[in-house]
Motif scaffolding. Sequence first.
Motif, mmCIF file in Angstrom:
data_model
loop_
_atom_site.group_PDB
_atom_site.id
_atom_site.type_symbol
_atom_site.label_atom_id
_atom_site.label_comp_id
_atom_site.label_asym_id
_atom_site.label_seq_id
_atom_site.Cartn_x
_atom_site.Cartn_y
_atom_site.Cartn_z
ATOM 1 N N GLY A 1 -12.450 8.790 -8.787
ATOM 2 C CA GLY A 1 -12.043 10.076 -8.257
ATOM 3 C C GLY A 1 -10.760 9.910 -7.466
ATOM 4 O O GLY A 1 -10.342 8.999 -8.524
ATOM 5 N N GLY A 2 -9.636 10.391 -7.203
ATOM 6 C CA GLY A 2 -8.586 11.143 -7.355
ATOM 7 C C GLY A 2 -7.797 10.927 -6.154
ATOM 8 O O GLY A 2 -8.379 9.801 -5.813
ATOM 9 N N THR A 3 -6.812 11.477 -5.913
ATOM 10 C CA THR A 3 -5.661 10.668 -4.895
ATOM 11 C C THR A 3 -7.036 10.458 -3.267
ATOM 12 O O THR A 3 -6.083 9.303 -2.844
ATOM 13 N N GLU A 4 -7.916 11.358 -3.333
ATOM 14 C CA GLU A 4 -8.708 10.433 -2.327
ATOM 15 C C GLU A 4 -8.855 9.090 -1.549
ATOM 16 O O GLU A 4 -9.490 8.255 -1.113
ATOM 17 N N LYS A 5 -8.179 8.864 -2.862
ATOM 18 C CA LYS A 5 -8.916 7.254 -3.357
ATOM 19 C C LYS A 5 -7.464 6.078 -3.291
ATOM 20 O O LYS A 5 -7.413 4.954 -2.953
ATOM 21 N N VAL A 6 -6.056 6.995 -2.743
ATOM 22 C CA VAL A 6 -5.064 6.370 -2.429
ATOM 23 C C VAL A 6 -5.542 5.242 -1.755
ATOM 24 O O VAL A 6 -4.973 4.099 -1.254
ATOM 25 N N PRO A 7 -5.983 5.059 -0.199
ATOM 26 C CA PRO A 7 -5.639 4.046 0.834
ATOM 27 C C PRO A 7 -6.886 3.123 -0.100
ATOM 28 O O PRO A 7 -7.140 2.347 0.888
ATOM 29 N N ILE A 8 -7.569 3.786 -0.286
ATOM 30 C CA ILE A 8 -8.361 2.347 -0.919
ATOM 31 C C ILE A 8 -7.958 1.774 -2.026
ATOM 32 O O ILE A 8 -7.789 0.029 -1.763
ATOM 33 N N ILE A 9 -7.353 2.445 -3.058
ATOM 34 C CA ILE A 9 -6.633 0.988 -3.832
ATOM 35 C C ILE A 9 -5.490 0.689 -3.365
ATOM 36 O O ILE A 9 -4.902 -0.663 -3.223
ATOM 37 N N SER A 10 -4.931 0.771 -2.145
ATOM 38 C CA SER A 10 -3.732 0.540 -1.311
ATOM 39 C C SER A 10 -4.182 -0.751 -0.953
ATOM 40 O O SER A 10 -4.046 -2.308 -1.071
ATOM 41 N N ALA A 11 -5.441 -0.392 -0.297
ATOM 42 C CA ALA A 11 -6.140 -1.733 0.625
ATOM 43 C C ALA A 11 -6.083 -2.608 -0.394
ATOM 44 O O ALA A 11 -6.389 -3.910 -0.051
ATOM 45 N N LEU A 12 -7.270 -2.497 -1.123
ATOM 46 C CA LEU A 12 -8.058 -3.363 -2.414
ATOM 47 C C LEU A 12 -6.620 -4.121 -2.968
ATOM 48 O O LEU A 12 -6.462 -5.643 -2.992
ATOM 49 N N THR A 13 -5.283 -3.400 -3.146
ATOM 50 C CA THR A 13 -4.025 -3.614 -3.770
ATOM 51 C C THR A 13 -3.545 -4.885 -2.572
ATOM 52 O O THR A 13 -3.220 -5.851 -3.066
ATOM 53 N N GLU A 14 -3.607 -3.996 -1.434
ATOM 54 C CA GLU A 14 -3.389 -5.099 -0.794
ATOM 55 C C GLU A 14 -3.335 -7.074 -0.465
ATOM 56 O O GLU A 14 -3.262 -8.027 0.444
ATOM 57 N N GLN A 15 -4.660 -6.842 -0.723
ATOM 58 C CA GLN A 15 -6.129 -7.989 -1.290
ATOM 59 C C GLN A 15 -5.872 -8.591 -2.268
ATOM 60 O O GLN A 15 -6.844 -9.029 -2.755
#
Length: 276
Positions: A114-128
């Motif tokens: 996915g593209g930029t719509e996946k930014v919040p998902i990647i941020s949340a995963l990275t925070e974990q």
Amino acid sequence: MKKDFTYLQTKKQQNQPITVLTCYDYPTACLQDAAGIDIVFVGDSVGTNILGYKSEMEVTMADMLHHLKAVRRGVTDAYLLIDMPYASDRNPKQAIANANLFLDNGADGIKLEGGTEKVPIISALTEQDIEVCAHIGHNPQIHGTKAVTHGKTVSKAKELIQTASDLSDAGAKLIVLEKITEEISQIITELLNIPTIGIGAGRNCDGQVLVINDILGMGPHFKHAKRYQDYNQLTFEAICKYKEEVENGNFPSDANVDMIAIDKLERVKKWLKSTR
Ligand code: KIV
């Protein structure tokens, strides 16, 4: 030596190509690990390549877990990456729960399309502290199985570069570039600090990924791939030979059977006679 993200990052810095192959089963995982492949990747292409599905969109978490467990048993050194299947990462909460299920079953990191719509998902995963590989260009979960090349127009090229940069800023540790023009892949590779892994994305990515079935010659030939073996032909020949030898009595032969000592056989026959 167990390969982790630092190892992959160092390879990028030292200009050493990163090798990646999809893998769906234990024996192939053992071979890939022994050959020194850097990333053994349980792709959702398991659906079309192994499970006989029509598209990647049919692949479930249960399918992926089943194949992950088999591959995990065969991998010692390689980084073990796994795809989030279709609709398993719709929101941060769902993505974290499903990614953790993969990590608990032996994955080192997860890949999502996915593209930029996946930014919040990647941020949340990275925070974990979950290591994420992004995937742009052709996305089978979004565009379907028929791939066209991305990055041929100025606007699409700019969009790809911006998206890659946004996903990297969101915390992605790697990024797959699929079916992207060679020049735009090179620009992205030079721009980002994280490794780029290309498939049909030219020669200048930090690494290359191919589908194991494609390098073995198990299916149709794709321009972006190369066949290193003719598995289908060799396997078909072996199956035909086996069938022929069973039918003509040449298999099993002396080499394939175990026998009882002659004196013992005589005693068995004698006993049998006495009971009839
Ligand atoms: O599942 C897959 O095969 C992929 C490719 C990019 C290798 O995602």
